[in-house]
Design a protein around this motif. Structure first.
Motif, PDB file in Angstrom:
ATOM      1  N   ALA A 156      16.710  75.125  17.452  1.00  0.00           N
ATOM      2  CA  ALA A 156      15.804  75.597  18.495  1.00  0.00           C
ATOM      3  C   ALA A 156      15.401  77.048  18.243  1.00  0.00           C
ATOM      4  CB  ALA A 156      16.468  75.456  19.864  1.00  0.00           C
ATOM      5  N   GLU A 157      16.368  77.870  17.838  1.00  0.00           N
ATOM      6  CA  GLU A 157      16.070  79.271  17.508  1.00  0.00           C
ATOM      7  C   GLU A 157      15.077  79.347  16.357  1.00  0.00           C
ATOM      8  OE1 GLU A 157      19.371  81.764  16.699  1.00  0.00           O
ATOM      9  OE2 GLU A 157      20.438  81.281  18.534  1.00  0.00           O
ATOM     10  N   ARG A 158      15.306  78.504  15.342  1.00  0.00           N
ATOM     11  CA  ARG A 158      14.420  78.518  14.180  1.00  0.00           C
ATOM     12  C   ARG A 158      13.001  78.127  14.572  1.00  0.00           C
ATOM     13  NH1 ARG A 158      16.411  74.775   9.491  1.00  0.00           N
ATOM     14  NH2 ARG A 158      18.218  76.144   9.776  1.00  0.00           N
ATOM     15  N   ALA A 159      12.886  77.144  15.459  1.00  0.00           N
ATOM     16  CA  ALA A 159      11.561  76.723  15.923  1.00  0.00           C
ATOM     17  C   ALA A 159      10.857  77.868  16.655  1.00  0.00           C
ATOM     18  CB  ALA A 159      11.691  75.509  16.832  1.00  0.00           C
ATOM     19  N   ALA A 160      11.621  78.609  17.450  1.00  0.00           N
ATOM     20  CA  ALA A 160      11.049  79.737  18.189  1.00  0.00           C
ATOM     21  C   ALA A 160      10.586  80.839  17.237  1.00  0.00           C
ATOM     22  CB  ALA A 160      12.065  80.283  19.180  1.00  0.00           C
ATOM     23  N   TRP A 161      11.426  81.167  16.261  1.00  0.00           N
ATOM     24  CA  TRP A 161      11.088  82.232  15.319  1.00  0.00           C
ATOM     25  C   TRP A 161       9.925  81.847  14.411  1.00  0.00           C
ATOM     26  CZ3 TRP A 161      12.018  86.994  15.985  1.00  0.00           C
ATOM     27  CH2 TRP A 161      13.226  87.461  16.492  1.00  0.00           C
ATOM     28  N   SER A 162       9.682  80.562  14.220  1.00  0.00           N
ATOM     29  CA  SER A 162       8.631  80.116  13.302  1.00  0.00           C
ATOM     30  C   SER A 162       7.235  80.266  13.888  1.00  0.00           C
ATOM     31  CB  SER A 162       8.863  78.657  12.910  1.00  0.00           C
ATOM     32  OG  SER A 162      10.070  78.514  12.189  1.00  0.00           O
ATOM     33  N   ALA A 163       7.131  80.477  15.185  1.00  0.00           N
ATOM     34  CA  ALA A 163       5.817  80.651  15.812  1.00  0.00           C
ATOM     35  C   ALA A 163       5.256  82.028  15.465  1.00  0.00           C
ATOM     36  CB  ALA A 163       5.925  80.478  17.320  1.00  0.00           C
ATOM     37  N   PRO A 164       3.953  82.140  15.218  1.00  0.00           N
ATOM     38  CA  PRO A 164       3.356  83.434  14.866  1.00  0.00           C
ATOM     39  C   PRO A 164       3.419  84.428  16.018  1.00  0.00           C
ATOM     40  CG  PRO A 164       1.654  81.810  15.298  1.00  0.00           C
ATOM     41  CD  PRO A 164       2.955  81.062  15.278  1.00  0.00           C
ATOM     42  N   GLY A 165       3.748  85.672  15.693  1.00  0.00           N
ATOM     43  CA  GLY A 165       3.745  86.723  16.693  1.00  0.00           C
ATOM     44  C   GLY A 165       5.021  86.888  17.487  1.00  0.00           C
ATOM     45  N   VAL A 166       6.039  86.076  17.216  1.00  0.00           N
ATOM     46  CA  VAL A 166       7.308  86.203  17.949  1.00  0.00           C
ATOM     47  C   VAL A 166       8.082  87.411  17.437  1.00  0.00           C
ATOM     48  CG1 VAL A 166       9.540  85.128  18.399  1.00  0.00           C
ATOM     49  CG2 VAL A 166       7.460  83.753  18.452  1.00  0.00           C
ATOM     50  N   ALA A 167       8.404  88.329  18.337  1.00  0.00           N
ATOM     51  CA  ALA A 167       9.126  89.552  17.958  1.00  0.00           C
ATOM     52  C   ALA A 167      10.591  89.513  18.362  1.00  0.00           C
ATOM     53  CB  ALA A 167       8.457  90.772  18.595  1.00  0.00           C
ATOM     54  N   VAL A 168      10.904  88.787  19.449  1.00  0.00           N
ATOM     55  CA  VAL A 168      12.279  88.729  19.967  1.00  0.00           C
ATOM     56  C   VAL A 168      12.555  87.314  20.464  1.00  0.00           C
ATOM     57  CG1 VAL A 168      13.918  89.612  21.671  1.00  0.00           C
ATOM     58  CG2 VAL A 168      12.203  91.149  20.691  1.00  0.00           C
ATOM     59  N   VAL A 169      13.758  86.800  20.183  1.00  0.00           N
ATOM     60  CA  VAL A 169      14.181  85.515  20.732  1.00  0.00           C
ATOM     61  C   VAL A 169      15.497  85.712  21.478  1.00  0.00           C
ATOM     62  CG1 VAL A 169      14.980  83.168  20.242  1.00  0.00           C
ATOM     63  CG2 VAL A 169      13.056  84.125  18.952  1.00  0.00           C
ATOM     64  N   GLU A 170      15.512  85.390  22.762  1.00  0.00           N
ATOM     65  CA  GLU A 170      16.724  85.437  23.561  1.00  0.00           C
ATOM     66  C   GLU A 170      17.192  83.996  23.777  1.00  0.00           C
ATOM     67  OE1 GLU A 170      16.146  87.522  27.188  1.00  0.00           O
ATOM     68  OE2 GLU A 170      15.743  89.458  26.224  1.00  0.00           O
ATOM     69  N   ASP A 171      18.352  83.684  23.240  1.00  0.00           N
ATOM     70  CA  ASP A 171      18.855  82.312  23.272  1.00  0.00           C
ATOM     71  C   ASP A 171      19.938  82.164  24.344  1.00  0.00           C
ATOM     72  OD1 ASP A 171      19.717  79.774  22.857  1.00  0.00           O
ATOM     73  OD2 ASP A 171      20.046  79.988  20.707  1.00  0.00           O
ATOM     74  N   HIS A 172      19.593  81.469  25.427  1.00  0.00           N
ATOM     75  CA  HIS A 172      20.545  81.199  26.497  1.00  0.00           C
ATOM     76  C   HIS A 172      20.912  79.720  26.562  1.00  0.00           C
ATOM     77  CE1 HIS A 172      19.972  85.281  27.846  1.00  0.00           C
ATOM     78  NE2 HIS A 172      18.680  85.094  28.048  1.00  0.00           N
ATOM     79  N   ILE A 173      20.656  79.000  25.488  1.00  0.00           N
ATOM     80  CA  ILE A 173      20.971  77.561  25.453  1.00  0.00           C
ATOM     81  C   ILE A 173      22.472  77.368  25.455  1.00  0.00           C
ATOM     82  CG2 ILE A 173      20.786  75.454  24.078  1.00  0.00           C
ATOM     83  CD1 ILE A 173      18.175  76.563  22.925  1.00  0.00           C
ATOM     84  N   LYS A 174      22.924  76.450  26.286  1.00  0.00           N
ATOM     85  CA  LYS A 174      24.357  76.135  26.365  1.00  0.00           C
ATOM     86  C   LYS A 174      24.683  74.961  25.450  1.00  0.00           C
ATOM     87  CE  LYS A 174      24.832  77.803  31.123  1.00  0.00           C
ATOM     88  NZ  LYS A 174      25.208  77.443  32.524  1.00  0.00           N
ATOM     89  N   VAL A 175      25.869  75.011  24.849  1.00  0.00           N
ATOM     90  CA  VAL A 175      26.305  73.946  23.944  1.00  0.00           C
ATOM     91  C   VAL A 175      27.368  73.111  24.640  1.00  0.00           C
ATOM     92  CG1 VAL A 175      27.345  73.412  21.722  1.00  0.00           C
ATOM     93  CG2 VAL A 175      25.844  75.396  21.943  1.00  0.00           C
ATOM     94  N   GLY A 176      27.204  71.786  24.587  1.00  0.00           N
ATOM     95  CA  GLY A 176      28.208  70.923  25.170  1.00  0.00           C
ATOM     96  C   GLY A 176      27.729  70.231  26.441  1.00  0.00           C
TER      97      GLY A 176
END
Length: 215
Positions: A195-215
């Motif tokens: 999911a992080e990789r998908a977010a970073w792959s979009a053009p113009g993304v400067a910051v990604v804050e990941d609050h996804i929970k695992v489990g």
């Protein structure tokens, strides 16, 4: 999966990774959080250890305290590291020429500057971290903002839907001025990384804050 079983799975994966000598890496697990200790021979191995553990199903988090100890206490002067870093970035076709500034202090490399894409930012750090004498990399390279928030959000959501390895509906995406915030939940750590990789792959993304929970 209980902690004892997860610890063994992590140990097995570390042993299986051909780029690692796991003999001096310690592993403890508490409630799905993996704690890594010990030492490795290079900063590249340190990062590879984290990446290897992230692949293991059931890992909810990582606490990493691995030291970099070069064989026979071999050390490289900061000016030598800086010169090699400049050369390796010049040779790397993924990194735009003259966009990255390098600072080296006691083996720690700090990268700064601005690039068009996040993959270029990652490529710069990846190239430098493999150099001998490097004990850490501080990546301060930024990404130019180029697209509207609506376009970025749409591209990320479309990328998530295309992934066969995760359930896109379980992930929430919000975008504001180049900053992407991810929420929701996934079943495994590697899905969170996707999911992080998908977010970073979009053009113009400067910051990604990941609050996804695992489990």
């Amino acid at each position: 999966m209980d902690d004892k079983t997860l610890r063994q799975e992590v140990l097995n994966e570390l042993e299986y990774e051909p780029g690692l000598d796991a003999e001096h890496i310690g592993v403890a697990v508490e409630r799905g959080v993996v704690m890594l200790s010990g030492h490795v021979n290079s900063y590249h191995e340190k990062m590879l250890t984290e990446e290897t553990v992230q692949r293991v199903k059931g890992v909810k988090g990582i606490a990493e305290e691995i030291e970099v100890r070069y064989p026979f206490e071999k050390k490289t002067a900061d000016d030598q590291i800086a010169e090699r870093a400049v050369n390796v970035l010049t040779w790397d076709v993924r990194v735009p020429e003259d966009h990255i500034m390098i600072k080296v202090e006691r083996g720690w490399v700090t990268l700064s500057g601005e690039v068009d894409w996040h993959y270029q930012r990652l490529a710069a750090a990846d190239a430098v971290r493999k150099l001998g004498g490097v004990v850490g990399v501080n990546n301060r390279v930024t990404v130019k903002r180029r697209a509207s928030s609506g376009d970025v959000k749409r591209k990320i959501e479309e990328s998530l839907k295309r992934s066969a390895e995760m359930e896109a509906k379980a992930i929430e995406v919000s975008v504001s001025e180049g900053r992407v915030t991810l929420g929701g939940h996934v079943n495994a750590w590697y899905e969170r990384r996707l999911a992080e990789r998908a977010a970073w792959s979009a053009p113009g993304v400067a910051v990604v804050e990941d609050h996804i929970k695992v489990g």
